[in-house]
Design an enzyme around this catalytic site. Structure first.
Site, PDB file in Angstrom:
ATOM      1  N   ASP A 192      -7.588  -3.763  10.419  1.00  0.00           N
ATOM      2  CA  ASP A 192      -8.368  -4.545   9.517  1.00  0.00           C
ATOM      3  C   ASP A 192      -8.502  -5.855  10.356  1.00  0.00           C
ATOM      4  O   ASP A 192      -8.839  -6.789   9.423  1.00  0.00           O
ATOM      5  CB  ASP A 192      -7.032  -4.909   8.472  1.00  0.00           C
ATOM      6  N   LYS A 194       0.867  -1.241  -0.039  1.00  0.00           N
ATOM      7  CA  LYS A 194      -0.194   0.040  -0.287  1.00  0.00           C
ATOM      8  C   LYS A 194       0.996   1.277  -0.177  1.00  0.00           C
ATOM      9  O   LYS A 194       1.865   1.304   0.441  1.00  0.00           O
ATOM     10  CB  LYS A 194      -0.727  -0.092   1.322  1.00  0.00           C
ATOM     11  N   ARG A 220     -10.502 -11.345   1.630  1.00  0.00           N
ATOM     12  CA  ARG A 220     -11.141 -12.286   1.021  1.00  0.00           C
ATOM     13  C   ARG A 220     -10.638 -13.774   1.023  1.00  0.00           C
ATOM     14  O   ARG A 220     -11.344 -15.021   0.945  1.00  0.00           O
ATOM     15  CB  ARG A 220     -11.705 -11.949  -0.391  1.00  0.00           C
TER      16      ARG A 220
END
Ligand code: BES
Ligand code: MN
Ligand code: ZN
Length: 495
Positions: free
Chosen positions: A282, A271, A345
């Site tokens: 997170d 990032k 995910r």
């Protein structure tokens, strides 16, 4: 932690506390005292309205004013909170939670406060307790020097029938939300996967949850390819925690799965510097699942509940997964990793597939999954997707009742094709940036066990408040979706 108690509101003038909180309504004819504030104006020599007008108080939601009582009341300080226009019918429950939170948030350093706010029903009394407790939250674990003492005792002045139980529930719920806020606010140097698992084990023992922790070896042997792949780049190896609560009279089983990335650097798809600090939050989804299981056990709900915390630290290193790597997930499907920053995910699909073994009536996952959620719905509103329309609407409705903003979102079939991989069963990245929250949801959907109802809550924005405090929500970790999960468990309670 603040303790909360209930007291009949017989005489607010002589009630012994450090700060007495009352409400005022705005209106065309000026300020109007809200229920609970009766008799105060008289005790203050009929000067309260005049004083508040001179102070510019309008009675708007979010407004507070502190008025010294100069001995006219037992409480040295009167705190007036705005409640907006008087409602035609019942008070809005969330408005009461927020008003109580605004009041306690302004009382740092005060030992005892009492809420003399509208509380004609048990639900209203519970709302005041919950908002008041959540507003009193502060996180000082990493500060040195003298800190303002936290509110030690909060009294809700109500004699509504059933208020005792409502205040009791509020106290349990607030403790869980505060626990989640603490975990989110803790820096990644203080909270890594094994540490989170340890905290979960300790707490589980205290509240009577059964717990199972899979370490990196067990995860590899067990075929949890997604959690292993995301965690392999970090010196702090991944964990999968399974928390379980059961009740002999339960008729339903709910399974919750939380994204628990204790820090998301993005991995090799690293990032940008700006905002990376935010990624300590997170693990907010796993936090919510943990907090909900703790509350469910403490409340003794007549339901079976299982919670999975999918814990990993997403870091770049010589052992990190590479863009284009392929792993085999717990469900058996292979996944091509095109972007290591789409890691949430990857850990979730192993938790969701494993949850199928519990034969749940529904699976709900909670995740700080996509920046696209914030683009679509803003900071405060979570996105809810599902493989069943009725379940999606039910989750949205329950979130609303609990005072957590959420909105139903589609899973458009035509977007699924973009997740096709030239080498594996599916890719973790969609070539289109648009609809990023939905394509993440479509990816998860592929791993839901056959025939199981599933809902997905993307809480990227709501989990962490980067702005100013508001209502009962502080800056930083919010504990978002903890209450929604508790509400879901309550909905599936027997009897
Ligand atoms: N944890 C982030 C999502 C996020 C962003 C949460 C901002 C909270 C605030 C997630 O792992 C992520 O990096 N998502 C990527 C996905 C993309 C690579 C498909 C994103 O949203 O940009
Ligand atoms: Mn990421
Ligand atoms: Zn992430």
């Amino acid at each position: 932690m603040t303790t909360v108690r209930l007291n009949p509101p017989d005489n607010v003038v002589s009630f012994d506390t450090d700060a007495l909180v009352v409400g005022v309504h705005s209106g065309p004819d000026g300020l109007r005292a809200a229920p609970g504030a009766e008799g105060l104006d008289q005790a203050l020599g009929g000067k309260l309205a005049e004083t508040l007008n001179a102070m510019g108080v309008k009675g708007k939601p979010g407004e507070t004013a502190k008025v010294p009582t100069f001995g006219a009341l037992a409480a040295p300080l009167l705190v007036v909170v705005g409640l907006g226009d008087a409602p035609e019918g019942d008070y809005d429950i969330e408005a009461l939670r927020r008003a109580a939170g605004v009041a306690t948030r302004s009382l740092a350093g005060t030992a005892r406060a009492a809420l003399a706010l509208p509380s004609a029903s048990a639900e209203q009394a519970g709302a005041l307790a919950l908002g008041g407790l959540l507003g009193a939250y502060s996180f000082t674990a990493y500060r040195t020097g003298e800190q303002p003492a936290p509110l030690a005792e909060l009294t809700v002045l109500s004699d509504a029938e059933g208020a005792e139980a409502a205040v009791e529930r509020a106290s349990t719920v607030a403790a869980s939300v505060s626990l989640v806020r603490d975990l989110v606010n803790t820096p990644p140097s203080g909270l890594w996967p094994a540490r989170f698992a340890e905290i979960a084990e300790q707490t589980a023992a205290e509240v009577g949850l059964s717990v199972e922790v899979l370490d990196e070896t067990a995860l590899k042997e067990g075929g949890y390819g997604g959690i292993v792949a995301v965690g392999q780049g970090s010196a702090n190896p991944p964990r999968l925690v399974r928390l379980a609560y059961s009740h002999p009279e339960a008729a339903k089983t709910v399974a919750f799965v939380g994204k628990g990335i204790t820090f998301d650097s993005g991995g090799l798809s690293i990032k940008p510097t700006s905002g990376m600090d935010w990624m300590k939050s997170d693990m907010g989804g796993a936090g919510a699942v943990f907090g909900a299981l703790v509350a469910i056990a403490r409340l003794g709900l007549k339901v079976n509940a299982v919670g999975y915390l999918c814990l990993a630290e997403n870091m770049p290193s010589g052992t990190a997964q590479r863009p284009s790597d392929v792993f085999t997930s717990f469900a058996g499907k292979t996944v091509e990793v095109l972007d290591t920053d789409a890691e949430g995910r990857l850990v979730l699909i192993d938790g969701i597939a494993r949850a199928g073994q519990d034969n749940p009536d529904l699976i709900v996952d909670v995740a700080t999954l996509t920046g696209a959620q914030i683009v679509a719905l803003g900071w405060r509103t979570a996105g809810v997707m599902a493989n069943d329309d009725a379940l999606r609407e039910e989750v949205v409705a329950i979130a609303g009742e609990q005072g957590e903003a959420a909105w139903g979102m589609p899973l458009p079939e035509e977007l699924r094709k973009g997740l096709d991989s030239p080498v594996a069963d599916i890719a973790n990245l969609h070539p289109e940036r648009f609809g990023g929250m939905l394509t993440a949801g479509l990816f998860l959907k592929e791993f839901v066990p056959d025939g199981v109802k599933w809902a997905h809550i993307d809480t990227a924005g709501p989990a962490f408040n980067k702005g100013e405090p508001h209502g009962y929500t502080p800056k930083g970790g919010t504990g978002a979706m903890t209450r929604t999960l508790i509400g879901i468990a309550e909905r599936y309670t027997a009897g």
